[in-house]
Scaffold this active site. Sequence first.
Site, mmCIF file in Angstrom:
data_model
loop_
_atom_site.group_PDB
_atom_site.id
_atom_site.type_symbol
_atom_site.label_atom_id
_atom_site.label_comp_id
_atom_site.label_asym_id
_atom_site.label_seq_id
_atom_site.Cartn_x
_atom_site.Cartn_y
_atom_site.Cartn_z
ATOM 1 C CG ASP A 259 0.387 2.805 4.169
ATOM 2 O OD1 ASP A 259 -0.275 3.134 2.928
ATOM 3 O OD2 ASP A 259 -0.314 1.758 5.067
ATOM 4 C CB CYS B 53 -2.922 -1.036 9.132
ATOM 5 S SG CYS B 53 -3.538 -0.535 7.670
ATOM 6 C CB CYS C 90 -4.655 4.197 4.644
ATOM 7 S SG CYS C 90 -4.333 2.410 6.407
ATOM 8 C CB CYS D 254 -0.770 0.026 1.105
ATOM 9 S SG CYS D 254 -0.377 -0.216 2.896
#
Lengths: 126, 171
Positions: A39, A106, A63, A37
């Site tokens: 991140d 996450c 996110c 993603c």
Amino acid sequence: MSYSDKVMDHYENPRNVGSMDVEDNHVGTGMVGAPACGDVMRLQIKVNDAGVIEDAKFKTYGCGSAIASSSLLTEWVKGKTLDEAQEIKNTEIAEELALPPVKIHCSVLAEDAIKAAISDLKEKQR
Amino acid sequence: MGDQRNYFDLLGLPVDYKVDTQRLELNFKKLQKQFHPDRYATATAGEQRLAMQMATLINTAYETLNSPVGRGLYLLELNGLAQEDRTLKSDPDFLFEQMAWREKLSAASSVKQMQDLLEKTDLNKEDFEAQFDQQFNAGNFLEAQQVIDKLQFVVKFRSELLVRLSTMKNS
């Protein structure tokens, strides 16, 4: 997909955003990223001479769930010893924030970040 | 139809990271036409279903091969490296740089600043693509995987940059 109230709270009012001196011998820095993603997460802890985490800061580009996971973690580690902080599991973060299955990674990222910060600190103080 | 050929075979390309994009485009359009639902309007339900499956497969294959990241991940998958959620933690220098770029983008206040950043990002992207090609062709799949992981951050950042840039130009 909708975020839980706790994720929204951390996302809108992130705790402990910021940075500490990477060169400081009492500061451990964990830099991790999630390729899938994109991140990027930086988590820093500051310990006193008794080995207790006095302060924690983070900066996350990612996110809402990634921001909330790292924000929550900085709250949790304050006042803990390194050994206690080392024991924090991603599942506890995911549960506290009610993360849906697709966002579990996450919380894994946040766990990886605190572990990286602790090992950076131990490396420095050895 | 319904065979086990890989995306490269399907689109008439050699299994390689370097892709002839014109040929990819051309073969994709040909196949798209060949399996277009309109051509199966009078076919049996079974044939229609197969054509639909084929059309979907062709789209997926095209999207995968048309993306530098997708293509790299797919090549690794063909060589036994599964796609899964990974954490990159072995390379703090790279991550510090990525963070610095994101900070720069947040602070950028002019189109010029963003275009400079885009230029650097493009060079960085090309560099990682070349590195992947090299490692993959040398059979260093784990090293190639590390390169593609980094490329993913760069590509993600680039798309955010483009969104910000177009917002700024339009305001």
